[in-house]
Design a protein around this motif. Structure first.
Motif, mmCIF file in Angstrom:
data_model
loop_
_atom_site.group_PDB
_atom_site.id
_atom_site.type_symbol
_atom_site.label_atom_id
_atom_site.label_comp_id
_atom_site.label_asym_id
_atom_site.label_seq_id
_atom_site.Cartn_x
_atom_site.Cartn_y
_atom_site.Cartn_z
ATOM 1 N N ALA A 194 9.169 4.667 1.708
ATOM 2 C CA ALA A 194 7.898 4.510 1.035
ATOM 3 C C ALA A 194 7.763 5.536 -0.072
ATOM 4 O O ALA A 194 8.426 6.570 -0.056
ATOM 5 N N VAL A 195 6.923 5.223 -1.036
ATOM 6 C CA VAL A 195 6.522 6.194 -2.046
ATOM 7 C C VAL A 195 5.031 6.398 -1.854
ATOM 8 O O VAL A 195 4.242 5.461 -2.022
ATOM 9 N N CYS A 196 4.648 7.600 -1.446
ATOM 10 C CA CYS A 196 3.296 7.820 -0.925
ATOM 11 C C CYS A 196 2.543 8.859 -1.741
ATOM 12 O O CYS A 196 3.050 9.968 -1.951
ATOM 13 N N ALA A 197 1.326 8.531 -2.154
ATOM 14 C CA ALA A 197 0.472 9.530 -2.796
ATOM 15 C C ALA A 197 0.280 10.732 -1.881
ATOM 16 O O ALA A 197 0.253 11.879 -2.339
ATOM 17 N N LEU A 198 0.155 10.498 -0.610
ATOM 18 C CA LEU A 198 -0.085 11.585 0.344
ATOM 19 C C LEU A 198 1.067 12.580 0.359
ATOM 20 O O LEU A 198 0.883 13.743 0.739
#
Lengths: 288, 288, 288, 288
Positions: free
Chosen positions: C147-151
């Motif tokens: 995943a590519v996650c802002a978090l």
């Protein structure tokens, strides 16, 4: 409820009963019951639960089957904000030809579609009605016959007056006094004689040669626009912003009976009630 | 492109340049470039990428900051079908007071909101413009000053004529004949030099007593409604149904240069091109 | 900005650069510039302005044309909350076969679609990446590669740990310990040199017999679920609820540099900042 | 219908009855009738008509009032695709504490919300159920107790098997043979003894020491993922793409009784029926 209303509504006034269930058969049954209870015509709202598959084909089938069976004239009713379902222009082009479908009410506020409904049903005994006082003037300007407005529950004279200002400003002949009520738009073709109602709204003395003059027509157009503008904020408040509970609260303020909304619709919070009141005060419909 | 257009557009015609980026600073820079290229006013579309947080507070900040810096008058532009972002009525009530914001174009087709924008900006030097020929008559009827219409690219005379039928039917004074300039509606108030240009648009000699008569006004209203109905199907086709590619194809048919749409917008499929053509033929704007 | 980042990011770490404009040609140009600036691969967001006509046909054309020309591997990026545009399952079934399209990131959170993307791209060198830490565990469970996650900007270790708990709980072989690199999931297939980089990420010496035991795997699964639950509230807060400004504020709190959001994105109101802080305190990521 | 179903369903199998009307009082009455007809628990769908005002406050009131009165345990049911109404995470945090609300079914497919429902109801006797086989594996992976799936009407064994593959792959103890049926997830706390069903699904001989081994668990996880992928296309076809009519058609093909959909839902067009069949053939659930 329809039976109780019938007992209160004079025979010379149209009683439109709202019908419409998710199923076609259930809707047919409800139409029969409404007819037995004394309604004059039926406003049949579209189903909406299985919105993903309620396309033109399904809706044309549904309304046609209901109208085939209905003992009373049927008015189609689409309200996407509640049902998530819309009639396309081409579906209306088909349905308007049905002998027992006499009109439609559309509450989208998509004035381009409303105008298109008028355009494709030209020549049929079919009346397109706007579904809100928020776009009453616009609806009339694109050829709608009238409107069924929630705001009419609390500001009936003003809604009627807006309609009449418009018709007077556009009438080619001498403008008659306001001797037809705001429901006249639902005259449903030849069979109905909806007339001679609410004489008192405008003094009969107001009709004379001068009224038909250009100056008076221009004045009517000007007043229609001004009244439409004045009705916008109250209308938005009792529909979109505060919903049924706001509508009923405002009816109470206006001297009608609004009462509590049916649960699970909640009564207004105090802050909302105050905000609603401020809108009515600012619009001049309530004193501070 | 603005510079090239300026070279082609006579100085006495308004040149509106579309501006608007996602960022406020980038938008300011683009406005400067547009001014240097010779535009008369700027139509600044709202940002839309972070739509979840582009609320009134952010949009008021954005448009105010841009208008503060802009060397040219700013026209707000909201097109939710493309950006997913709307201006609220109260945001417009604030923005319309800015001395360098002279109007707005709104393409929602939510005529109630359009009317509300007119109502809350009354008294300000602020013009509300409709964003489509699909609701041009309705927009005018609720007080809009005019419209910026995609359909004007292919049927400019008809769009202009509809505007003029409306103004003639509502004008209290003597009415000039149709002058076929679809951009005239964008007169940007007293401060703006464009206001002088408009005077020339309507030759004063063209009006006479007969035209101002009641009969002529009623006839104009009737023609406006009829023309609006005729424009509905072509307009829906070149906007919602077939988009920019449809618009450009229809421009080609009408004798203008449409050309290919910028990729990734696709050229029409053969079946769609035929369907589009059928709509124009059926509407009487093309021969079979 | 890509060039500056490249100077800071070691050569053995992947640098994904976000690209994507409304036009196909403009996107191609941007891809070239990103390559020149030193990116390793390009994440190309879909266009979104003309969403009404950006259907499969247009999107397949667009991404194919961009990937044909791009000097770097392309990762498709769809984020309907921002662009209003989605790729269909069948469009992905086509695009995943392109030799220069090595994966996609999808931020819808529609896990059925995400699983379908994995299912239809099976056998291709194509990785499906989730687009948010809110559904990281679910994405992995249906076969996503990562995943590519802002978090990941504020809680990188935790996001990485969740990924590793999952992989350890599902690995048939001996499992290495957590290596805390949230970007490792984007290994772009054999053809890509980045595949060599990944090897170093996981020191082979760190695994032993005990870690592969059933008990440890069950414990990893349990911890993955618990950590996912703990990340939900902070993740929703810095994405949906408070957007970019919330994300940057939280980065500041976590000891990173968040700084102000680019205008017109507004700084948090005091009440919102407090609400955001409460969420992080309640979740245990900040002290009161 | 509930009474007839009760007569057919053995007492040791749970009978969930769908309830839920637009009004709170009407819903209460319907719950009483369902209880009298022999249901074991009630799945109460949210109202949806006045969606604009059916916020947390209204929904918490509604479900609380219904659960207070209901003679049977209540399962909340939210299906925004049909009702347009969602429960927020904080509303579920409140409602899950009600002693007579034992769970919820959510059909959004927003797996982040589903996970959040699980997270905020931890510690309560409250089960979160997914609402579709399209995200069954994902739902289980984020802590849901099970699911109520339309696909279970036509592929019950496969849906059950997916559930069991997941539980076996995650069970810390020796994995029992598949001796609980796919409805076991709705065990509704202490009071219920839902067990000993559908023994025949998996041969009892399949449970032995080996099954609890790491290899078997990994194999179960692998099979769960594969089966989930295989179910995606058929599931999407009988829910989103072809709706109830598609579901019933597929039931007929699978040897169950589907029959015609209730009007106004239309029977499949021939081309759609063929497309649906192709999906089932391609997925291996039907022979050509």
């Amino acid at each position: 409820m329809v039976a109780k209303t019938r007992a209160l509504v004079p025979k010379d006034k149209l009683l439109l009963a709202g019908s419409g269930c998710e199923g076609t058969l259930a809707t047919m049954r409800m139409c029969d019951e409404m007819a037995n209870a004394g309604a004059d015509a039926l406003m049949v709202v579209s189903p909406g639960y299985y919105k993903a598959v309620l396309n033109d084909r399904a809706l044309i089938y549904h309304f046609t089957a209901v109208a085939d069976q209905s003992p009373l004239p049927v008015i189609l009713y689409t309200v996407p904000a509640c049902t998530g379902v819309e009639l396309s222009v081409s579906a209306v082009a088909t349905l308007c030809q049905h002998p027992n479908i006499v009109g439609m009410k559309d509450s989208t506020g998509d004035i381009t579609k409303l105008a298109s409904f008028v355009a494709v049903s030209k020549g049929e005994q079919f009346q397109v009605l706007g579904g809100s006082a928020g776009f009453l003037l616009a609806a009339l300007s694109v050829g709608c016959s009238g409107a069924v407005c929630a705001l009419g529950n609390l500001l009936p004279h003003q809604v009627c007056q807006l309609y009449q200002y418009f018709t007077r400003s556009n009438s080619p002949s001498e403008t008659p006094p306001c001797n037809e009520d705001s429901k006249q738009q639902v005259s449903l073709g030849d069979k109905f004689t909806a007339s001679q109602k609410e004489h008192e709204l405008l003094p009969s003395g107001s009709s004379n040669g001068k009224q038909t003059s250009l100056e008076n027509k221009i004045e009517c157009a000007r007043k229609a626009l001004q009244l439409q503008h004045e009705l916008l904020a109250p209308n938005t408040a009792v529909t979109k912003t505060f919903g049924i509970a706001g509508l009923k609260q405002a009816m109470d303020w206006m001297g009608y009976y609004g009462g509590p909304a049916r649960k699970p619709l909640m009564p207004l919070l105090d802050a909302d009630r105050q905000a609603l009141r401020n809108i009515f005060v600012k619009s001049g419909f309530l004193k501070d």
